[in-house]
Design a protein around this motif. Structure first.
Motif, PDB file in Angstrom:
ATOM      1  N   ASP A  93       0.849  -1.195   0.000  1.00  0.00           N
ATOM      2  CA  ASP A  93       0.000   0.000   0.000  1.00  0.00           C
ATOM      3  C   ASP A  93       0.884   1.244   0.000  1.00  0.00           C
ATOM      4  N   ARG A  94       0.339   2.371   0.393  1.00  0.00           N
ATOM      5  CA  ARG A  94       1.142   3.596   0.432  1.00  0.00           C
ATOM      6  C   ARG A  94       2.251   3.485   1.472  1.00  0.00           C
ATOM      7  N   LEU A  95       3.379   4.102   1.156  1.00  0.00           N
ATOM      8  CA  LEU A  95       4.539   4.127   2.034  1.00  0.00           C
ATOM      9  C   LEU A  95       4.552   5.445   2.811  1.00  0.00           C
ATOM     10  N   PRO A  96       5.448   5.615   3.787  1.00  0.00           N
ATOM     11  CA  PRO A  96       5.502   6.885   4.542  1.00  0.00           C
ATOM     12  C   PRO A  96       5.598   8.087   3.618  1.00  0.00           C
ATOM     13  N   ARG A  97       5.009   9.182   4.049  1.00  0.00           N
ATOM     14  CA  ARG A  97       4.846  10.369   3.193  1.00  0.00           C
ATOM     15  C   ARG A  97       6.138  10.881   2.555  1.00  0.00           C
ATOM     16  N   PRO A  98       7.263  10.978   3.291  1.00  0.00           N
ATOM     17  CA  PRO A  98       8.501  11.450   2.624  1.00  0.00           C
ATOM     18  C   PRO A  98       8.920  10.560   1.458  1.00  0.00           C
ATOM     19  N   VAL A  99       8.724   9.257   1.608  1.00  0.00           N
ATOM     20  CA  VAL A  99       9.066   8.334   0.529  1.00  0.00           C
ATOM     21  C   VAL A  99       8.149   8.564  -0.664  1.00  0.00           C
ATOM     22  N   GLU A 100       6.852   8.690  -0.406  1.00  0.00           N
ATOM     23  CA  GLU A 100       5.884   8.922  -1.474  1.00  0.00           C
ATOM     24  C   GLU A 100       6.147  10.249  -2.181  1.00  0.00           C
ATOM     25  N   TRP A 101       6.666  11.225  -1.472  1.00  0.00           N
ATOM     26  CA  TRP A 101       6.883  12.544  -2.074  1.00  0.00           C
ATOM     27  C   TRP A 101       8.107  12.546  -2.980  1.00  0.00           C
ATOM     28  N   LEU A 102       9.133  11.774  -2.617  1.00  0.00           N
ATOM     29  CA  LEU A 102      10.397  11.822  -3.356  1.00  0.00           C
ATOM     30  C   LEU A 102      10.543  10.724  -4.403  1.00  0.00           C
ATOM     31  N   PHE A 103      10.028   9.538  -4.092  1.00  0.00           N
ATOM     32  CA  PHE A 103      10.345   8.375  -4.918  1.00  0.00           C
ATOM     33  C   PHE A 103       9.112   7.826  -5.637  1.00  0.00           C
ATOM     34  N   ASN A 104       9.391   7.128  -6.739  1.00  0.00           N
ATOM     35  CA  ASN A 104       8.342   6.372  -7.411  1.00  0.00           C
ATOM     36  C   ASN A 104       8.011   5.168  -6.528  1.00  0.00           C
ATOM     37  N   HIS A 139       2.925   4.166  -9.268  1.00  0.00           N
ATOM     38  CA  HIS A 139       3.033   3.422 -10.522  1.00  0.00           C
ATOM     39  C   HIS A 139       1.749   2.666 -10.842  1.00  0.00           C
ATOM     40  N   ARG A 140       0.958   2.334  -9.834  1.00  0.00           N
ATOM     41  CA  ARG A 140      -0.365   1.747 -10.111  1.00  0.00           C
ATOM     42  C   ARG A 140      -1.200   2.728 -10.921  1.00  0.00           C
ATOM     43  N   ALA A 141      -1.161   4.004 -10.528  1.00  0.00           N
ATOM     44  CA  ALA A 141      -1.900   5.013 -11.289  1.00  0.00           C
ATOM     45  C   ALA A 141      -1.379   5.099 -12.719  1.00  0.00           C
ATOM     46  N   HIS A 142      -0.069   4.994 -12.890  1.00  0.00           N
ATOM     47  CA  HIS A 142       0.512   5.064 -14.226  1.00  0.00           C
ATOM     48  C   HIS A 142       0.027   3.930 -15.123  1.00  0.00           C
ATOM     49  N   HIS A 143      -0.184   2.762 -14.565  1.00  0.00           N
ATOM     50  CA  HIS A 143      -0.595   1.593 -15.346  1.00  0.00           C
ATOM     51  C   HIS A 143      -2.110   1.507 -15.531  1.00  0.00           C
ATOM     52  N   ALA A 144      -2.837   2.452 -14.994  1.00  0.00           N
ATOM     53  CA  ALA A 144      -4.296   2.383 -15.066  1.00  0.00           C
ATOM     54  C   ALA A 144      -4.818   3.040 -16.336  1.00  0.00           C
ATOM     55  N   SER A 145      -5.998   2.581 -16.764  1.00  0.00           N
ATOM     56  CA  SER A 145      -6.644   3.161 -17.946  1.00  0.00           C
ATOM     57  C   SER A 145      -7.759   4.115 -17.575  1.00  0.00           C
ATOM     58  N   ASN A 146      -7.961   4.383 -16.284  1.00  0.00           N
ATOM     59  CA  ASN A 146      -8.946   5.374 -15.861  1.00  0.00           C
ATOM     60  C   ASN A 146      -8.625   6.715 -16.514  1.00  0.00           C
ATOM     61  N   ALA A 147      -9.658   7.478 -16.861  1.00  0.00           N
ATOM     62  CA  ALA A 147      -9.448   8.763 -17.528  1.00  0.00           C
ATOM     63  C   ALA A 147      -8.547   9.679 -16.702  1.00  0.00           C
ATOM     64  N   GLY A 193       4.509  18.745 -13.977  1.00  0.00           N
ATOM     65  CA  GLY A 193       3.052  18.747 -14.002  1.00  0.00           C
ATOM     66  C   GLY A 193       2.390  17.477 -14.458  1.00  0.00           C
ATOM     67  N   THR A 194       3.092  16.342 -14.348  1.00  0.00           N
ATOM     68  CA  THR A 194       2.494  15.076 -14.786  1.00  0.00           C
ATOM     69  C   THR A 194       2.212  14.141 -13.603  1.00  0.00           C
ATOM     70  N   PHE A 195       2.276  14.672 -12.389  1.00  0.00           N
ATOM     71  CA  PHE A 195       2.025  13.824 -11.220  1.00  0.00           C
ATOM     72  C   PHE A 195       0.542  13.804 -10.872  1.00  0.00           C
ATOM     73  N   VAL A 196       0.022  12.610 -10.647  1.00  0.00           N
ATOM     74  CA  VAL A 196      -1.350  12.426 -10.157  1.00  0.00           C
ATOM     75  C   VAL A 196      -1.307  11.342  -9.088  1.00  0.00           C
ATOM     76  N   PRO A 197      -1.810  11.616  -7.884  1.00  0.00           N
ATOM     77  CA  PRO A 197      -1.802  10.591  -6.844  1.00  0.00           C
ATOM     78  C   PRO A 197      -2.855   9.519  -7.113  1.00  0.00           C
ATOM     79  N   GLU A 198      -2.645   8.362  -6.564  1.00  0.00           N
ATOM     80  CA  GLU A 198      -3.622   7.281  -6.656  1.00  0.00           C
ATOM     81  C   GLU A 198      -4.780   7.583  -5.707  1.00  0.00           C
ATOM     82  N   THR A 199      -5.944   7.814  -6.260  1.00  0.00           N
ATOM     83  CA  THR A 199      -7.126   8.104  -5.455  1.00  0.00           C
ATOM     84  C   THR A 199      -8.213   7.054  -5.724  1.00  0.00           C
ATOM     85  N   GLU A 200      -8.742   7.048  -6.956  1.00  0.00           N
ATOM     86  CA  GLU A 200      -9.732   6.028  -7.302  1.00  0.00           C
ATOM     87  C   GLU A 200      -9.047   4.716  -7.643  1.00  0.00           C
ATOM     88  N   ARG A 201      -9.791   3.641  -7.555  1.00  0.00           N
ATOM     89  CA  ARG A 201      -9.230   2.307  -7.800  1.00  0.00           C
ATOM     90  C   ARG A 201      -8.778   2.191  -9.260  1.00  0.00           C
TER      91      ARG A 201
END
Length: 299
Positions: free
Chosen positions: A179-190, A195-203, A222-230
């Protein structure tokens, strides 16, 4: 060109890939029992297709890595710059190679010619460690994106080694088991979440999170989008085959069919090089419905 002195980081990792794919499959099976359909897991056909694509990539790379290395060496000998092999060179290369990967990855999503090679990696409707091994059989489209590193004075040995480090890093993020990792890791690293969001076909997730190791480039450009919806994994128009040859070349065949259609040169080039979703204006707009004449009034 002799590459025997360059450490091979990928081949020794193959047994680790196999063991961890099996371990993940067993672990995810347990998680599915606890979490239900919120985690997709493995299927034998899909996993075997991914492993076949990975083995094909290894076979192609036996030849291609030598060609790519020779190209970097040629550029390296053209430039008077020399970065050396010290700690500073490795630190600079870490960031610059990761930026090159970002550029490579973004262009391979935003131009159809390059997408035809990269689409292989996105063709699975599952997301697991075997998906990381679903690699292209046409890696020739990527060389130019790392060529500037040789011109900056980084030796070919350093370049190919750092490329391998990046590839190994990206293996573990192809999983739903983390699942999600600690916030500093999520902010700096892939991370697996990014990457789940990157592999998704959701609009909401189309063409986002191109990171290799660092997610900072997506945040900057400007290409970052967090994983929110499944995430719904796969393509906007999914393949119905597990045949490795069709997976490897289906988009090149589709480009050839589209480019052969009657039309001006600009249209043919558009089908080849523009965004994979691009259509000619007349084809992308529905034909106007002719107006319906009002029935004459009854006398």
């Amino acid at each position: 060109m002799d590459m025997s002195h360059i450490p091979d980081l990928i081949t020794p990792a193959i047994p680790v890939f196999v063991i961890t794919v099996i371990a993940e499959a067993l672990w995810v099976k347990k998680l599915r029992q606890e979490r239900g359909e919120s985690i997709k897991g493995h299927t034998w056909k899909d996993t075997l297709a991914s492993l076949s694509m990975g083995l094909g990539n290894v076979a192609v790379s036996v030849f291609w890595k030598g060609v790519a290395f020779a190209g970097y060496a040629a550029l390296y000998h053209l430039t008077p710059l020399r970065m050396g092999h010290g700690l500073v060179a490795w630190v600079l290369l870490f960031f610059l190679e990761d930026l090159c990967y970002y550029a490579f990855h973004r262009v391979h999503h935003e131009s159809r010619f390059f997408w035809a090679s990269h689409v292989v990696h996105h063709s699975s409707q599952h997301y697991n460690l075997s998906t990381a091994l679903r690699q292209t059989w046409t890696p020739m489209t990527g060389w130019v994106f790392w060529a500037p590193l040789a011109l900056l004075g980084f030796s070919p040995e350093l370049i190919v080694t750092q490329q391998a480090v990046s590839l190994l890093y990206q293996y573990w993020i192809h999983t739903e088991a983390i699942d999600r990792l600690p916030r500093p890791v999520e902010w700096l690293f892939n991370t697996p979440s990014h990457h789940r969001a990157h592999h998704a076909s959701n609009a909401a997730y189309i063409d986002v999170n191109y990171a290799g190791i660092l997610i900072i480039w997506d945040r900057l450009f400007g290409t970052f989008v967090p994983e929110t919806e499944r995430p719904i994994y796969g393509l906007t128009k999914n393949l119905t085959t597990h045949n490795p040859v069709r997976i490897a070349f289906h988009e090149f065949a589709a480009i050839a069919r589209d480019a052969a259609r009657p039309g001006p040169l600009s249209q043919r080039l558009g089908y080849i090089f523009r965004n994979p979703a691009w259509k000619p204006k007349e084809a992308s707009q529905p034909a106007e419905t002719p107006p319906v004449e009002a029935a004459p009034s009854a006398p």
